[in-house]
Write an enzyme that holds these catalytic residues in place. Sequence first.
Site, PDB file in Angstrom:
ATOM      1  N   ARG A 191       3.992  -1.648 -25.789  1.00  0.00           N
ATOM      2  CA  ARG A 191       5.344  -1.499 -26.375  1.00  0.00           C
ATOM      3  C   ARG A 191       5.754  -2.771 -27.089  1.00  0.00           C
ATOM      4  O   ARG A 191       5.483  -3.877 -26.621  1.00  0.00           O
ATOM      5  CB  ARG A 191       6.368  -1.200 -25.271  1.00  0.00           C
ATOM      6  CG  ARG A 191       6.121   0.099 -24.583  1.00  0.00           C
ATOM      7  CD  ARG A 191       7.132   0.325 -23.462  1.00  0.00           C
ATOM      8  NE  ARG A 191       6.500   1.000 -22.345  1.00  0.00           N
ATOM      9  CZ  ARG A 191       6.891   0.916 -21.085  1.00  0.00           C
ATOM     10  NH1 ARG A 191       7.940   0.185 -20.761  1.00  0.00           N
ATOM     11  NH2 ARG A 191       6.255   1.556 -20.142  1.00  0.00           N
ATOM     12  N   HIS A 205      13.113  -1.035 -13.715  1.00  0.00           N
ATOM     13  CA  HIS A 205      12.435  -1.879 -12.710  1.00  0.00           C
ATOM     14  C   HIS A 205      13.425  -2.433 -11.683  1.00  0.00           C
ATOM     15  O   HIS A 205      13.182  -3.483 -11.079  1.00  0.00           O
ATOM     16  CB  HIS A 205      11.717  -3.088 -13.355  1.00  0.00           C
ATOM     17  CG  HIS A 205      10.574  -2.749 -14.251  1.00  0.00           C
ATOM     18  ND1 HIS A 205      10.303  -3.430 -15.417  1.00  0.00           N
ATOM     19  CD2 HIS A 205       9.600  -1.811 -14.153  1.00  0.00           C
ATOM     20  CE1 HIS A 205       9.232  -2.926 -15.994  1.00  0.00           C
ATOM     21  NE2 HIS A 205       8.786  -1.930 -15.253  1.00  0.00           N
ATOM     22  N   GLU A 255       8.089  -2.112  -4.471  1.00  0.00           N
ATOM     23  CA  GLU A 255       9.128  -1.126  -4.799  1.00  0.00           C
ATOM     24  C   GLU A 255       9.143   0.011  -3.773  1.00  0.00           C
ATOM     25  O   GLU A 255      10.198   0.540  -3.447  1.00  0.00           O
ATOM     26  CB  GLU A 255       8.858  -0.570  -6.202  1.00  0.00           C
ATOM     27  CG  GLU A 255       9.083  -1.611  -7.286  1.00  0.00           C
ATOM     28  CD  GLU A 255       8.343  -1.312  -8.589  1.00  0.00           C
ATOM     29  OE1 GLU A 255       7.115  -1.469  -8.619  1.00  0.00           O
ATOM     30  OE2 GLU A 255       9.006  -0.921  -9.557  1.00  0.00           O
ATOM     31  N   ARG A 288      -5.764  -9.095 -18.626  1.00  0.00           N
ATOM     32  CA  ARG A 288      -7.038  -9.750 -18.284  1.00  0.00           C
ATOM     33  C   ARG A 288      -7.969  -9.782 -19.492  1.00  0.00           C
ATOM     34  O   ARG A 288      -8.608 -10.801 -19.773  1.00  0.00           O
ATOM     35  CB  ARG A 288      -7.732  -9.005 -17.136  1.00  0.00           C
ATOM     36  CG  ARG A 288      -7.132  -9.333 -15.787  1.00  0.00           C
ATOM     37  CD  ARG A 288      -7.568  -8.334 -14.760  1.00  0.00           C
ATOM     38  NE  ARG A 288      -7.032  -7.004 -15.085  1.00  0.00           N
ATOM     39  CZ  ARG A 288      -6.893  -6.022 -14.210  1.00  0.00           C
ATOM     40  NH1 ARG A 288      -7.287  -6.196 -12.971  1.00  0.00           N
ATOM     41  NH2 ARG A 288      -6.376  -4.865 -14.561  1.00  0.00           N
ATOM     42  N   LYS A 306       1.680   8.385  -7.204  1.00  0.00           N
ATOM     43  CA  LYS A 306       1.339   7.294  -6.292  1.00  0.00           C
ATOM     44  C   LYS A 306       2.138   7.524  -5.022  1.00  0.00           C
ATOM     45  O   LYS A 306       3.310   7.938  -5.110  1.00  0.00           O
ATOM     46  CB  LYS A 306       1.754   5.945  -6.895  1.00  0.00           C
ATOM     47  CG  LYS A 306       0.892   5.514  -8.061  1.00  0.00           C
ATOM     48  CD  LYS A 306       1.274   4.103  -8.510  1.00  0.00           C
ATOM     49  CE  LYS A 306       0.674   3.795  -9.864  1.00  0.00           C
ATOM     50  NZ  LYS A 306       1.426   2.803 -10.604  1.00  0.00           N
ATOM     51  N   ARG A 322      10.901   7.832  -6.285  1.00  0.00           N
ATOM     52  CA  ARG A 322      11.332   6.952  -7.369  1.00  0.00           C
ATOM     53  C   ARG A 322      11.822   7.857  -8.501  1.00  0.00           C
ATOM     54  O   ARG A 322      11.090   8.741  -8.952  1.00  0.00           O
ATOM     55  CB  ARG A 322      10.155   6.109  -7.853  1.00  0.00           C
ATOM     56  CG  ARG A 322      10.531   5.299  -9.060  1.00  0.00           C
ATOM     57  CD  ARG A 322       9.328   4.665  -9.693  1.00  0.00           C
ATOM     58  NE  ARG A 322       9.753   3.847 -10.814  1.00  0.00           N
ATOM     59  CZ  ARG A 322       8.978   3.564 -11.848  1.00  0.00           C
ATOM     60  NH1 ARG A 322       7.741   4.019 -11.910  1.00  0.00           N
ATOM     61  NH2 ARG A 322       9.430   2.828 -12.827  1.00  0.00           N
ATOM     62  N   ASN A 360       5.928   8.344  -6.138  1.00  0.00           N
ATOM     63  CA  ASN A 360       6.253   7.890  -7.490  1.00  0.00           C
ATOM     64  C   ASN A 360       5.471   8.810  -8.429  1.00  0.00           C
ATOM     65  O   ASN A 360       4.265   8.648  -8.598  1.00  0.00           O
ATOM     66  CB  ASN A 360       5.819   6.425  -7.631  1.00  0.00           C
ATOM     67  CG  ASN A 360       6.075   5.881  -9.020  1.00  0.00           C
ATOM     68  OD1 ASN A 360       6.504   6.619  -9.922  1.00  0.00           O
ATOM     69  ND2 ASN A 360       5.801   4.611  -9.213  1.00  0.00           N
ATOM     70  N   ASP A 369      -4.435  -4.742 -21.828  1.00  0.00           N
ATOM     71  CA  ASP A 369      -4.622  -5.297 -20.494  1.00  0.00           C
ATOM     72  C   ASP A 369      -4.685  -6.821 -20.558  1.00  0.00           C
ATOM     73  O   ASP A 369      -5.531  -7.384 -21.264  1.00  0.00           O
ATOM     74  CB  ASP A 369      -5.937  -4.725 -19.933  1.00  0.00           C
ATOM     75  CG  ASP A 369      -6.145  -5.074 -18.475  1.00  0.00           C
ATOM     76  OD1 ASP A 369      -6.214  -4.150 -17.662  1.00  0.00           O
ATOM     77  OD2 ASP A 369      -6.256  -6.279 -18.165  1.00  0.00           O
TER      78      ASP A 369
HETATM   79  P1  ADP Z   1       2.032  -1.098 -13.867  1.00  0.00           P
HETATM   80  O1  ADP Z   1       3.192  -1.536 -14.695  1.00  0.00           O
HETATM   81  O2  ADP Z   1       1.237  -0.008 -14.497  1.00  0.00           O
HETATM   82  O3  ADP Z   1       2.353  -0.868 -12.404  1.00  0.00           O
HETATM   83  P2  ADP Z   1       0.715  -3.536 -12.946  1.00  0.00           P
HETATM   84  O4  ADP Z   1       1.915  -4.115 -12.284  1.00  0.00           O
HETATM   85  O5  ADP Z   1      -0.413  -3.141 -12.077  1.00  0.00           O
HETATM   86  O6  ADP Z   1       1.050  -2.351 -13.929  1.00  0.00           O
HETATM   87  O7  ADP Z   1       0.196  -4.636 -14.004  1.00  0.00           O
HETATM   88  C1  ADP Z   1      -0.865  -4.373 -14.857  1.00  0.00           C
HETATM   89  C2  ADP Z   1      -1.129  -5.633 -15.663  1.00  0.00           C
HETATM   90  O8  ADP Z   1      -1.469  -6.692 -14.764  1.00  0.00           O
HETATM   91  C3  ADP Z   1      -2.290  -5.482 -16.646  1.00  0.00           C
HETATM   92  O9  ADP Z   1      -1.952  -6.059 -17.893  1.00  0.00           O
HETATM   93  C4  ADP Z   1      -3.365  -6.313 -15.980  1.00  0.00           C
HETATM   94  O10 ADP Z   1      -4.253  -6.883 -16.904  1.00  0.00           O
HETATM   95  C5  ADP Z   1      -2.540  -7.395 -15.332  1.00  0.00           C
HETATM   96  N1  ADP Z   1      -3.306  -8.150 -14.338  1.00  0.00           N
HETATM   97  C6  ADP Z   1      -3.803  -7.730 -13.157  1.00  0.00           C
HETATM   98  N2  ADP Z   1      -4.533  -8.714 -12.578  1.00  0.00           N
HETATM   99  C7  ADP Z   1      -4.511  -9.774 -13.429  1.00  0.00           C
HETATM  100  C8  ADP Z   1      -5.064 -11.094 -13.426  1.00  0.00           C
HETATM  101  N3  ADP Z   1      -5.805 -11.512 -12.418  1.00  0.00           N
HETATM  102  N4  ADP Z   1      -4.810 -11.897 -14.480  1.00  0.00           N
HETATM  103  C9  ADP Z   1      -4.065 -11.471 -15.511  1.00  0.00           C
HETATM  104  N5  ADP Z   1      -3.504 -10.253 -15.578  1.00  0.00           N
HETATM  105  C10 ADP Z   1      -3.720  -9.414 -14.558  1.00  0.00           C
END
Ligand code: ADP
Length: 402
Positions: A241, A180, A385, A285, A14, A91, A7, A283
Amino acid sequence: MNILVLNCGSSSIKYQFFDMDKEVALAKGMISRIGMTGAVLTHKPFDRKEVKVSGEILDHIVATSYVISILLSANHGVIKDKSEIHAVGHRVVHGGEQFTQSVLITDEVMSEIRNLIDLAPLHNPHNLRGIQACNKTLPNIPQVAVFDTAFHCMMPPTAYIYGIPHVLYKKYGIRRYGFHGTSHFYVSERAAELLGKPLNQLKMATCHLGNGASISAVNRGISIDTSMGFTPLEGLLMGTRSGDMDPAIILHIMGREELSLHEANTLMNKHSGMIGISGVSSDMREIIDAANAGHTNAKLALDIYCYRLKKYIGGYAMAMGGLDAIVFTAGIGENSPLVRELTCQGLDFIGVELDKEKNSTAIGKEMIISSDSSRIKVLAIPTNEELVIARDTKDIINGIIK
Ligand code: ADP
């Protein structure tokens, strides 16, 4: 059959390396900061510790040779000879209207992917770069392209035509494509398996909630509508976004702030969404932590995020004429009980009953998180994926997909 799945992004690759006879990942990893100082390869063989290797990784060709070297390395490798890599699956983000399924990559396919750069300038050039790199580092090994858009190719025109002059669709291909797709496909299949019902009897809303986020209406296994559109900007609120908004807003801001096209694009794609509203982070979290600590705009961003998701679920239930399951996946969907709870709150009137206990324990694992009596089932399913890409690659090599 061993398959390497790549990817490729602008400065990252990745990868996962699969033994597809057993359907297991032998190794996975990522190279980041390609072309920059401090490039690093993080590699994890399935049976040993993660390792990090830093180096001068100037471009995608050097990056793929790093991946191959580490797969072959005595200490961290999982194969002894390059010939044990039987195929590469890539991908590819945009397949336009041409690519409705995965394909074996030929010169002609590459030039068609190149022609689609106009529709996905941020993604397809890097995906192509990865393919070109493999042509050099793994010559004569078959490569397959798996498209993010392909799963949505059966959407009806009512879902994909925008309310603009039809000639613009004909002239520039302006329509909803959706993204997606491999994730929505994977989790809808897994959900049917977990529910013990045939996919072709289920109506599902699949919510892929990562940094980018989209929701699909999967009706009897077919994506009949999805929230991302002509580009991955439309739909749900995302990390950076905006998702849906009145298109006149951007024209208004461009006028007032004297923004160029490029600046306006950056505003909507990089400075909007949760980071834009909260001013705290993109993010989830960090948004949740700030909201819990009393940050008003972080709480607002979280609430808007879940509210918009809820509206889409409702809309798709109407579009499908029913709803049997809501599926949460990707970083936020797999790991955030709070987002799932806020999204499902107040949906008992259509038959959604979240089981709080199950919801709180479903972190990074497959689970049905609704109560046994819930008419509409709610599931958390980690997406995969890469496995979909590896399966399609195997099927193309074996002539099962033609
Ligand atoms: P990408 O689209 O880059 O592949 P991911 O599928 O890894 O991204 O998702 C990233 C998002 O997931 C971030 O907003 C991150 O804060 C959120 N995330 C990961 N772990 C947690 C968690 N325990 N609680 C809330 N959000 C989380």
